[in-house]
Design a protein around this motif. Structure first.
Motif, mmCIF file in Angstrom:
data_model
loop_
_atom_site.group_PDB
_atom_site.id
_atom_site.type_symbol
_atom_site.label_atom_id
_atom_site.label_comp_id
_atom_site.label_asym_id
_atom_site.label_seq_id
_atom_site.Cartn_x
_atom_site.Cartn_y
_atom_site.Cartn_z
ATOM 1 N N VAL B 19 -35.569 -50.794 61.184
ATOM 2 C CA VAL B 19 -34.485 -49.962 61.609
ATOM 3 C C VAL B 19 -32.884 -50.279 60.913
ATOM 4 C CG1 VAL B 19 -33.304 -49.232 63.379
ATOM 5 C CG2 VAL B 19 -35.413 -49.118 63.563
ATOM 6 N N ARG B 20 -32.892 -51.884 61.082
ATOM 7 C CA ARG B 20 -31.690 -52.548 60.619
ATOM 8 C C ARG B 20 -31.505 -52.168 59.026
ATOM 9 N NH1 ARG B 20 -30.866 -58.694 60.797
ATOM 10 N NH2 ARG B 20 -28.809 -58.747 60.333
ATOM 11 N N VAL B 67 -34.734 -51.878 69.234
ATOM 12 C CA VAL B 67 -33.528 -51.632 69.093
ATOM 13 C C VAL B 67 -32.889 -50.672 70.063
ATOM 14 C CG1 VAL B 67 -32.186 -50.212 67.295
ATOM 15 C CG2 VAL B 67 -34.230 -51.465 66.597
ATOM 16 N N LYS B 68 -32.072 -51.291 70.879
ATOM 17 C CA LYS B 68 -31.500 -50.442 71.879
ATOM 18 C C LYS B 68 -30.711 -49.243 71.772
ATOM 19 C CE LYS B 68 -29.858 -52.344 76.416
ATOM 20 N NZ LYS B 68 -28.990 -53.134 77.107
ATOM 21 N N ASP B 69 -29.958 -49.337 70.497
ATOM 22 C CA ASP B 69 -29.089 -48.235 70.240
ATOM 23 C C ASP B 69 -28.684 -48.394 68.834
ATOM 24 O OD1 ASP B 69 -27.396 -46.137 70.630
ATOM 25 O OD2 ASP B 69 -25.725 -47.349 71.536
ATOM 26 N N VAL B 70 -28.308 -47.465 68.133
ATOM 27 C CA VAL B 70 -27.623 -47.518 66.862
ATOM 28 C C VAL B 70 -26.251 -46.931 67.121
ATOM 29 C CG1 VAL B 70 -27.744 -46.822 64.641
ATOM 30 C CG2 VAL B 70 -29.796 -46.922 65.608
ATOM 31 N N ALA B 71 -25.401 -47.941 67.367
ATOM 32 C CA ALA B 71 -23.861 -47.623 67.508
ATOM 33 C C ALA B 71 -23.264 -47.331 66.003
ATOM 34 C CB ALA B 71 -23.340 -48.763 68.044
ATOM 35 N N THR B 72 -22.086 -46.615 66.461
ATOM 36 C CA THR B 72 -21.116 -46.475 65.144
ATOM 37 C C THR B 72 -20.024 -47.363 65.211
ATOM 38 O OG1 THR B 72 -20.150 -44.773 66.262
ATOM 39 C CG2 THR B 72 -21.538 -44.102 64.749
ATOM 40 N N SER B 73 -19.566 -48.108 64.122
ATOM 41 C CA SER B 73 -18.565 -48.988 63.836
ATOM 42 C C SER B 73 -17.247 -48.300 64.362
ATOM 43 C CB SER B 73 -18.402 -49.532 62.650
ATOM 44 O OG SER B 73 -17.120 -50.252 62.356
ATOM 45 N N ASP B 74 -16.463 -48.785 65.266
ATOM 46 C CA ASP B 74 -15.281 -48.300 65.691
ATOM 47 C C ASP B 74 -13.934 -48.674 64.626
ATOM 48 O OD1 ASP B 74 -15.106 -50.793 66.764
ATOM 49 O OD2 ASP B 74 -15.067 -49.809 68.988
ATOM 50 N N MET B 105 -24.410 -55.991 52.265
ATOM 51 C CA MET B 105 -25.361 -56.561 51.483
ATOM 52 C C MET B 105 -26.004 -57.748 52.144
ATOM 53 S SD MET B 105 -26.084 -54.588 48.817
ATOM 54 C CE MET B 105 -26.773 -55.560 47.755
ATOM 55 N N ALA B 106 -24.809 -58.551 52.925
ATOM 56 C CA ALA B 106 -25.298 -59.758 53.431
ATOM 57 C C ALA B 106 -26.126 -59.341 54.742
ATOM 58 C CB ALA B 106 -24.085 -60.391 53.950
ATOM 59 N N ASP B 107 -25.950 -58.264 55.400
ATOM 60 C CA ASP B 107 -26.762 -57.853 56.303
ATOM 61 C C ASP B 107 -28.258 -57.435 55.941
ATOM 62 O OD1 ASP B 107 -26.710 -57.600 59.113
ATOM 63 O OD2 ASP B 107 -26.729 -55.400 58.922
#
Lengths: 130, 139
Positions: B19-20, B67-74, B105-107
């Motif tokens: 998922v990541r 994976v509890k949630d797929v959040a969006t970056s704020d 890329m690091a992620d």
């Protein structure tokens, strides 16, 4: 007879079981390598084996329908690992350490398995009397 | 190795890391997406991992990951002054996604390393279980 076989297997059967439990803990550590706030755990194998061998012993069965305990006092207490480099998100899993420990544990598990196989082979030779 | 809990634990890690990797892929794919307003701009997706305790195992030894949630970056999207752009707003600004490709890329590298580790451990577990099942054979 069962007691005799237990004696023949000696410490290796208990060791094998504890190795499997330790592998489970290390697998959980590896699985949660990126989980925020997860604390890596491990067992003190020496102490766990000692307590499993000299432990409380089998449970008393005072009724016919009581089940005998399968693992005679094999109680493992998982301890939290002291992190070398704790990360900001509270995770204390060091993947390299866990992988090394997992590999080491797997090989020791295999060693116990080999010893057990040897014991079984010895017993079979004795039983056949060839 | 007497039970097969480890497959579940390590399998959950493979699923979570997949998922990541998926979120990284969609973030990178949308990194240069332009939009006419700050609200319409693409925002980076961030998976939230959490440990799951197998309730049947009271000793807490089998802890998988979910994976509890797929959040969006704020983080605010990147605004660029490009009056000639067809999507530019009244002030001449175009809004680009807040994805930082280097971070992604690091992620991605971190996710694939974790995936590799879990997959390798899974292979070892499988071999050990097979060896255990063959215990006493040929004696």
């Amino acid at each position: 007879m069962a007691n005799l076989i237990d004696q023949a297997f000696g410490t290796h059967a208990t060791a094998l079981q504890l190795r499997a439990e330790r592998a489970q803990l290390l697998a959980a550590n590896l699985a949660n390598a990126d989980t925020p706030g997860f604390k890596a755990r491990d067992i003190d194998f020496k102490q766990a084996l000692a307590s499993a061998q000299g432990g409380a012993g089998p449970l008393l069965t005072t009724q016919v329908n009581h089940l005998a305990s399968l693992d005679a006092g094999a109680s493992t207490t998982a301890l939290y690992r002291t992190p070398l480099q704790p990360s900001l998100d509270g995770n204390t899993v060091d993947v390299a350490t866990e992988q090394a420990a997992f590999g080491e544990n797997s090989n020791r598990y295999l060693a116990s398995l080999t010893f057990l196989n040897g014991r079984i082979r010895g017993l079979m030779t004795a039983l056949r009397g060839e | 190795m007497s039970d097969f809990r480890m497959f579940g634990t390590l399998g959950s890690a493979l699923a979570a890391q997949t998922v990541r990797l998926n979120t990284v892929a969609s973030n990178l794919a949308n990194a240069d997406q332009a939009a006419g307003s700050a609200d319409a701009a693409y925002r980076a997706r961030v998976p939230v991992f959490a440990a799951v305790l197998d309730q049947a195992q009271r000793d807490g030894s089998s802890v998988g990951v979910q994976v509890k949630d797929v959040a969006t970056s704020d983080e605010p999207p990147r605004a660029e002054y490009q009056p000639g752009h067809p999507l530019a707003d009244a002030q001449g600004y175009v809004y680009y996604s807040n994805v930082r490709p280097v971070e992604q890329m690091a992620d991605m590298i971190s996710a694939s390393r974790s995936y590799e580790g879990a997959a390798q451990a899974l292979g070892t577990v499988q071999e050990l279980i097979q060896r255990t099942l063959r215990l006493g054979e040929g004696a």
